[in-house]
Each structure stands twice: as structure tokens, then as C-alpha cells.
Scaffold this motif. Structure first.
Motif, PDB file in Angstrom:
ATOM      1  N   THR A 115     -27.890  16.898  13.890  1.00 55.59           N
ATOM      2  CA  THR A 115     -27.271  15.596  14.148  1.00 55.59           C
ATOM      3  C   THR A 115     -26.927  15.350  15.607  1.00 55.59           C
ATOM      4  O   THR A 115     -26.956  14.203  16.069  1.00 55.59           O
ATOM      5  CB  THR A 115     -25.991  15.447  13.303  1.00 55.59           C
ATOM      6  OG1 THR A 115     -25.079  16.494  13.651  1.00 55.59           O
ATOM      7  CG2 THR A 115     -26.303  15.516  11.817  1.00 55.59           C
ATOM      8  N   VAL A 116     -26.582  16.417  16.323  1.00 58.75           N
ATOM      9  CA  VAL A 116     -26.101  16.254  17.702  1.00 58.75           C
ATOM     10  C   VAL A 116     -27.043  16.885  18.721  1.00 58.75           C
ATOM     11  O   VAL A 116     -27.145  16.426  19.854  1.00 58.75           O
ATOM     12  CB  VAL A 116     -24.683  16.871  17.851  1.00 58.75           C
ATOM     13  CG1 VAL A 116     -24.115  16.608  19.240  1.00 58.75           C
ATOM     14  CG2 VAL A 116     -23.742  16.308  16.801  1.00 58.75           C
ATOM     15  N   GLY A 117     -27.723  17.944  18.320  1.00 58.44           N
ATOM     16  CA  GLY A 117     -28.600  18.645  19.247  1.00 58.44           C
ATOM     17  C   GLY A 117     -28.003  19.894  19.839  1.00 58.44           C
ATOM     18  O   GLY A 117     -28.631  20.556  20.664  1.00 58.44           O
ATOM     19  N   LEU A 118     -26.756  20.235  19.443  1.00 60.68           N
ATOM     20  CA  LEU A 118     -26.167  21.483  19.933  1.00 60.68           C
ATOM     21  C   LEU A 118     -27.002  22.662  19.442  1.00 60.68           C
ATOM     22  O   LEU A 118     -27.467  22.677  18.303  1.00 60.68           O
ATOM     23  CB  LEU A 118     -24.725  21.619  19.434  1.00 60.68           C
ATOM     24  CG  LEU A 118     -23.720  20.635  20.026  1.00 60.68           C
ATOM     25  CD1 LEU A 118     -22.442  20.622  19.202  1.00 60.68           C
ATOM     26  CD2 LEU A 118     -23.394  21.000  21.470  1.00 60.68           C
ATOM     27  N   PRO A 119     -27.197  23.672  20.279  1.00 64.29           N
ATOM     28  CA  PRO A 119     -28.141  24.730  19.925  1.00 64.29           C
ATOM     29  C   PRO A 119     -27.672  25.652  18.813  1.00 64.29           C
ATOM     30  O   PRO A 119     -28.482  26.130  18.024  1.00 64.29           O
ATOM     31  CB  PRO A 119     -28.318  25.504  21.234  1.00 64.29           C
ATOM     32  CG  PRO A 119     -27.074  25.222  22.016  1.00 64.29           C
ATOM     33  CD  PRO A 119     -26.663  23.837  21.639  1.00 64.29           C
ATOM     34  N   ALA A 120     -26.368  25.958  18.754  1.00 65.46           N
ATOM     35  CA  ALA A 120     -25.864  26.926  17.773  1.00 65.46           C
ATOM     36  C   ALA A 120     -24.359  27.022  17.906  1.00 65.46           C
ATOM     37  O   ALA A 120     -23.756  26.475  18.837  1.00 65.46           O
ATOM     38  CB  ALA A 120     -26.487  28.307  18.014  1.00 65.46           C
ATOM     39  N   VAL A 121     -23.726  27.731  16.973  1.00 65.94           N
ATOM     40  CA  VAL A 121     -22.330  28.126  17.130  1.00 65.94           C
ATOM     41  C   VAL A 121     -22.308  29.376  17.993  1.00 65.94           C
ATOM     42  O   VAL A 121     -22.839  30.422  17.613  1.00 65.94           O
ATOM     43  CB  VAL A 121     -21.669  28.401  15.764  1.00 65.94           C
ATOM     44  CG1 VAL A 121     -20.234  28.901  15.977  1.00 65.94           C
ATOM     45  CG2 VAL A 121     -21.669  27.140  14.908  1.00 65.94           C
ATOM     46  N   THR A 122     -21.717  29.276  19.180  1.00 66.20           N
ATOM     47  CA  THR A 122     -21.723  30.377  20.138  1.00 66.20           C
ATOM     48  C   THR A 122     -20.729  31.456  19.754  1.00 66.20           C
ATOM     49  O   THR A 122     -21.005  32.653  19.894  1.00 66.20           O
ATOM     50  CB  THR A 122     -21.394  29.843  21.541  1.00 66.20           C
ATOM     51  OG1 THR A 122     -22.293  28.771  21.846  1.00 66.20           O
ATOM     52  CG2 THR A 122     -21.514  30.936  22.584  1.00 66.20           C
ATOM     53  N   SER A 123     -19.547  31.061  19.303  1.00 67.85           N
ATOM     54  CA  SER A 123     -18.533  32.024  18.896  1.00 67.85           C
ATOM     55  C   SER A 123     -17.613  31.392  17.870  1.00 67.85           C
ATOM     56  O   SER A 123     -17.492  30.159  17.803  1.00 67.85           O
ATOM     57  CB  SER A 123     -17.715  32.513  20.105  1.00 67.85           C
ATOM     58  OG  SER A 123     -16.913  31.464  20.613  1.00 67.85           O
ATOM     59  N   THR A 124     -16.954  32.241  17.079  1.00 69.33           N
ATOM     60  CA  THR A 124     -15.983  31.777  16.090  1.00 69.33           C
ATOM     61  C   THR A 124     -14.701  32.564  16.262  1.00 69.33           C
ATOM     62  O   THR A 124     -14.698  33.791  16.160  1.00 69.33           O
ATOM     63  CB  THR A 124     -16.512  31.967  14.659  1.00 69.33           C
ATOM     64  OG1 THR A 124     -17.780  31.312  14.531  1.00 69.33           O
ATOM     65  CG2 THR A 124     -15.543  31.386  13.642  1.00 69.33           C
ATOM     66  N   ALA A 125     -13.605  31.865  16.556  1.00 65.89           N
ATOM     67  CA  ALA A 125     -12.302  32.497  16.743  1.00 65.89           C
ATOM     68  C   ALA A 125     -11.494  32.347  15.464  1.00 65.89           C
ATOM     69  O   ALA A 125     -11.438  31.264  14.879  1.00 65.89           O
ATOM     70  CB  ALA A 125     -11.556  31.854  17.909  1.00 65.89           C
ATOM     71  N   VAL A 126     -10.887  33.437  15.016  1.00 66.56           N
ATOM     72  CA  VAL A 126     -10.093  33.411  13.789  1.00 66.56           C
ATOM     73  C   VAL A 126      -8.715  34.035  14.025  1.00 66.56           C
ATOM     74  O   VAL A 126      -8.059  34.469  13.100  1.00 66.56           O
ATOM     75  CB  VAL A 126     -10.817  34.140  12.640  1.00 66.56           C
ATOM     76  CG1 VAL A 126     -12.068  33.386  12.237  1.00 66.56           C
ATOM     77  CG2 VAL A 126     -11.161  35.576  13.026  1.00 66.56           C
ATOM     78  N   GLY A 127      -8.279  34.060  15.280  1.00 62.47           N
ATOM     79  CA  GLY A 127      -7.049  34.761  15.644  1.00 62.47           C
ATOM     80  C   GLY A 127      -5.789  33.987  15.404  1.00 62.47           C
ATOM     81  O   GLY A 127      -5.048  33.694  16.344  1.00 62.47           O
ATOM     82  N   ALA A 128      -5.547  33.622  14.153  1.00 54.83           N
ATOM     83  CA  ALA A 128      -4.303  32.986  13.752  1.00 54.83           C
ATOM     84  C   ALA A 128      -4.048  31.716  14.560  1.00 54.83           C
ATOM     85  O   ALA A 128      -4.978  30.995  14.902  1.00 54.83           O
ATOM     86  CB  ALA A 128      -3.134  33.963  13.839  1.00 54.83           C
ATOM     87  N   CYS A 129      -2.787  31.431  14.864  1.00 56.44           N
ATOM     88  CA  CYS A 129      -2.399  30.098  15.328  1.00 56.44           C
ATOM     89  C   CYS A 129      -2.678  29.847  16.810  1.00 56.44           C
ATOM     90  O   CYS A 129      -2.346  28.772  17.315  1.00 56.44           O
ATOM     91  CB  CYS A 129      -0.928  29.857  15.012  1.00 56.44           C
ATOM     92  SG  CYS A 129      -0.550  30.183  13.283  1.00 56.44           S
ATOM     93  N   THR A 130      -3.260  30.818  17.504  1.00 58.93           N
ATOM     94  CA  THR A 130      -3.726  30.570  18.873  1.00 58.93           C
ATOM     95  C   THR A 130      -5.250  30.573  18.943  1.00 58.93           C
ATOM     96  O   THR A 130      -5.821  30.614  20.033  1.00 58.93           O
ATOM     97  CB  THR A 130      -3.169  31.623  19.848  1.00 58.93           C
ATOM     98  OG1 THR A 130      -3.574  32.931  19.405  1.00 58.93           O
ATOM     99  CG2 THR A 130      -1.652  31.551  19.929  1.00 58.93           C
ATOM    100  N   ALA A 131      -5.921  30.511  17.797  1.00 52.86           N
ATOM    101  CA  ALA A 131      -7.386  30.607  17.788  1.00 52.86           C
ATOM    102  C   ALA A 131      -8.033  29.483  18.586  1.00 52.86           C
ATOM    103  O   ALA A 131      -8.921  29.721  19.419  1.00 52.86           O
ATOM    104  CB  ALA A 131      -7.903  30.606  16.352  1.00 52.86           C
TER     105      ALA A 131
END
Length: 371
Positions: A115-131
Motif C-alpha cells: 500500500t505504501v511502498g515501505l520495504p519491510a519492518v526493520t525492527s520491532t520493539a517490545v520493551g514495555a512502556c518505553t518501546a
């Protein structure tokens, strides 16, 4: 940007939001300025056996991957990115970690490519409330280091039964259905929906594309307390260090900060520790105006920081500081210049958006108003 290339200043050129108040930044900031909370009885799932039965959530059952894809597209469109420009932009996500996370990341990655052309998800942060504030800082580092000209940061949390049950079982939620940051009789947070996307780029890139920034991310700081798995360090020293680092990165003095969107969960220990952190940076008497917009939109966990960053950006643009809602009166351990009862007219050049998390993580984002 002291000692650096002004063309590498990090600016915000796109912003899209879905919150419990509705679609877009308009309903969100109007509620924040009015101090009108979105908390209501939970209808998305059964809470009959829970101590607390309130949250800030949209009607129905929106799908997180679909809403993330939509807001990323809206933010990219708002920034004026074409598919070629989007194709060079990393996408950094912040999500709550559970058994659905990997599938959500995969679905969002495939959808935004189409839909947008972005190449991929580069990173995923899951570190609680400062993610999501950490993801925003990571994106800013990519830009200032010359590794990208544009980056997209997105975050999402939709109130769901598993996490709700955990917070409720731990007696961590406010039993009176309100969030009262820095107030006497404060009783904790309530959960809330948020799906947010932000486009960051270098000032040079925005100028070359003829795009006027919404604001700038002038500085950021990240620290860890290593104090306790869920309780903050009582002296607030870790958060104070994060603020100091953000100011130092931008070459900004504490006295230049004209507003703080505080972490302000409404928890007894956390609010007191944050107050001490602010006193350590600004002094106990004449600090900047403070409010916590969690008192209106709730706590969206990993997405909360990005939602609060969006409120801060829009408040600087409008010259109105959000209300610290739910206030019942002064608390001896939270002596601050709180914005109460009505929005405060002000046009500061700089504002801070602060977040803390379980495990002692702290972040400070220094937002600069657009020139």
C-alpha cells in the motif's frame, strides 16, 4: 543542533493517530485540552469477574494489523512521501509482546509494502512502556548518522483481555474509573487504545522536498534504573538522567523547556518518583507547566509514548497545553505546576515527553516547535 549539521536535524513531517477518542489528532487533542477523559465501562470483552471494569477503548473490535497499516499510510501521505521515497525508509514498530506479535509484524510488513511502498519492518520493539519512544530515538539515530534520510515509526496497542486481566489481578488499575496523575487519592492507571505512526526525516530532506515540518525531535535520552522489576527508583534519578541527556544532546538549558507531558500514570510511587526527577532537573519551585495526558487517553502500554509524543507535537503547534485531568487536590509528594481545569495558552519553543517502564527503563523526548 549544537556542533552538528543543521541539515541533519530530525524533524517530524507526518503524523497519524487512532485513539479511544476517535480517528485523527483532532479528537485526541480536543479532549486533552478540555481534560475530558475517554474512560468508560469495558464492552470489548467480559470483565464481570474483574475488580476494575473501565478502560479507554473504541467501540467494536478493531484489528491491530489493519489499523497499523492504515495509520502508516496516512502518515506517509501526510508527509508527502511517494513510493520511491517510502521505499528507502526503514519502518520501526513498537508492539506488545504476546503470541500474536510475530503474525502482526508479518501482516503489517506485507501490507505496507503493497500500500505504501515501505520495504519491510526493520525492527520491532517490545520493551514495555518505553518501546515506542525507544523506537523513535532509534530512528533519529539512523537519520543523524546518515544511514537514512527518512524513517517511519509506528506503534499499536488495543485493549485486550489477557493484559487487562494481568493488570487487574495485580491491583494495578484505578478502581474508581479515573486516572488522577500527581493528585491526592490517585489510584493507578487505566488501559487505553492507541495506534500511531510518525514520519521522521532530516531537515535537509524535508527542505529538498518542499515539506514544512510539524515539529523537530531536538533531543532524546534513555536510561535504566536497575532498581526493581516494577517499582521505580524512589529518587527518580534515572528519569532525571534521561531528561538531562536529552537536553544536552540538543544544547538546551532546563529553563528553556516550557512544558512537560509527564509519564504520570496516576500511581502512588511512580508519580512521586517522577516529581523528584523533575525537581532534580528544574528545581522544586519554578519548573515548567506539567500535565499527563494519560489522564485522558489512558495507558496504551508500548504505544503510549508515541501517542503522547503526538499530543505534545500538536499542543506546541496550537499553543495550548493539555489539562491534567482527574485532579482531586494537592499531594504533598507531587508539588508541580500542573495544568488544571482548562488548557493553558503558551507557545514554548521546547517541550518534553517523558516515559518510564517496568524494569527501570526511562526515556525523554525533547520536542521543538516548528519555526
Amino acid at each position: 543542533m549544537p556542533g552538528g549539521d543543521p541539515a541533519r536535524q530530525v524533524v517530524v513531517t507526518g503524523l497519524a493517530v487512532l485513539s479511544a477518542l476517535g480517528d485523527g489528532t483532532g479528537p485526541l487533542v480536543e479532549a486533552a485540552w478540555a481534560g475530558k477523559p475517554a474512560f468508560a465501562p469495558v464492552t470489548r470483552f467480559d470483565v464481570a469477574g474483574r475488580r476494575v471494569r473501565h478502560a479507554a477503548h473504541l467501540p467494536g473490535a478493531p484489528r491491530l494489523a489493519a489499523e497499523l497499516t492504515r495509520v502508516v499510510g496516512e502518515a506517509a501521505a501526510g508527509a508527502g512521501l511517494d513510493r520511491e521515497q517510502a521505499g528507502r525508509a526503514p519502518l520501526l514498530l513498537a508492539l506488545h509482546s504476546d503470541t500474536r506479535t510475530a503474525a502482526t509484524v508479518a501482516e503489517v510488513g506485507a501490507a505496507v509494502r503493497d500500500t505504501v511502498g515501505l520495504p519491510a519492518v526493520t525492527s520491532t520493539a517490545v520493551g514495555a512502556c518505553t518501546a515506542s519512544s525507544g523506537a523513535l530515538a532509534d530512528a533519529a539515530v539512523l537519520l543523524t548518522a546518515g544511514r537514512a534520510q527518512t524513517a517511519v515509526v509506528a506503534a499499536g496497542y488495543l485493549v485486550e483481555p489477557d493484559t487487562y486481566a494481568l493488570f487487574d489481578a495485580a491491583s494495578a488499575l484505578s478502581r474508581d474509573g479515573e486516572v488522577r496523575p500527581f493528585s491526592r487519592d490517585r489510584r493507578g492507571p487505566l488501559l487505553g487504545d492507541a495506534v500511531v505512526a510518525v514520519v521522521l526525516e532530516t531537515a535537509g530532506s524535508a527542505h529538498s522536498r518542499g515539506v514544512r515540518p510539524l515539529a523537530a525531535l531536538a533531543g532524546w535520552g534513555r536510561t535504566g534504573d536497575a532498581h526493581h522489576v516494577c517499582r521505580p527508583a524512589p529518587d527518580g534519578a534515572g528519569l532525571a538522567r534521561a531528561v538531562t541527556a536529552a537536553l544536552a544532546r540538543a544544547g538546551v538549558a532546563p529553563g528553556d523547556v516550557g512544558y512537560v507531558n509527564a509519564n504520570g500514570t496516576g500511581s502512588v510511587l511512580a508519580d512521586a518518583a517522577e516529581t523528584r526527577a523533575l525537581h532534580a532537573v528544574f528545581g522544586p519551585g519554578d519548573g515548567p507547566p506539567v500535565s499527563s495526558t494519560k489522564s485522558v487517553h489512558g495507558h496504551a502500554l508500548e504505544a503510549s509514548a508515541l501517542l503522547e509524543f503526538a499530543v505534545t507535537v500538536e499542543s506546541l503547534r496550537a499553543g495550548l497545553l493539555p489539562v491534567n485531568a482527574g485532579y482531586l487536590g494537592s499531594a504533598d509528594d507531587c508539588r508541580l505546576d500542573l495544568v488544571l481545569h482548562a488548557p493553558r495558552e503558551a507557545r514554548p519553543r521546547y517541550a518534553l515527553s517523558l516515559n518510564s517502564a517496568f524494569g527501570g527503563a526511562n526515556t525523554a523526548l525533547l520536542v521543538e516547535a516548528a519555526a
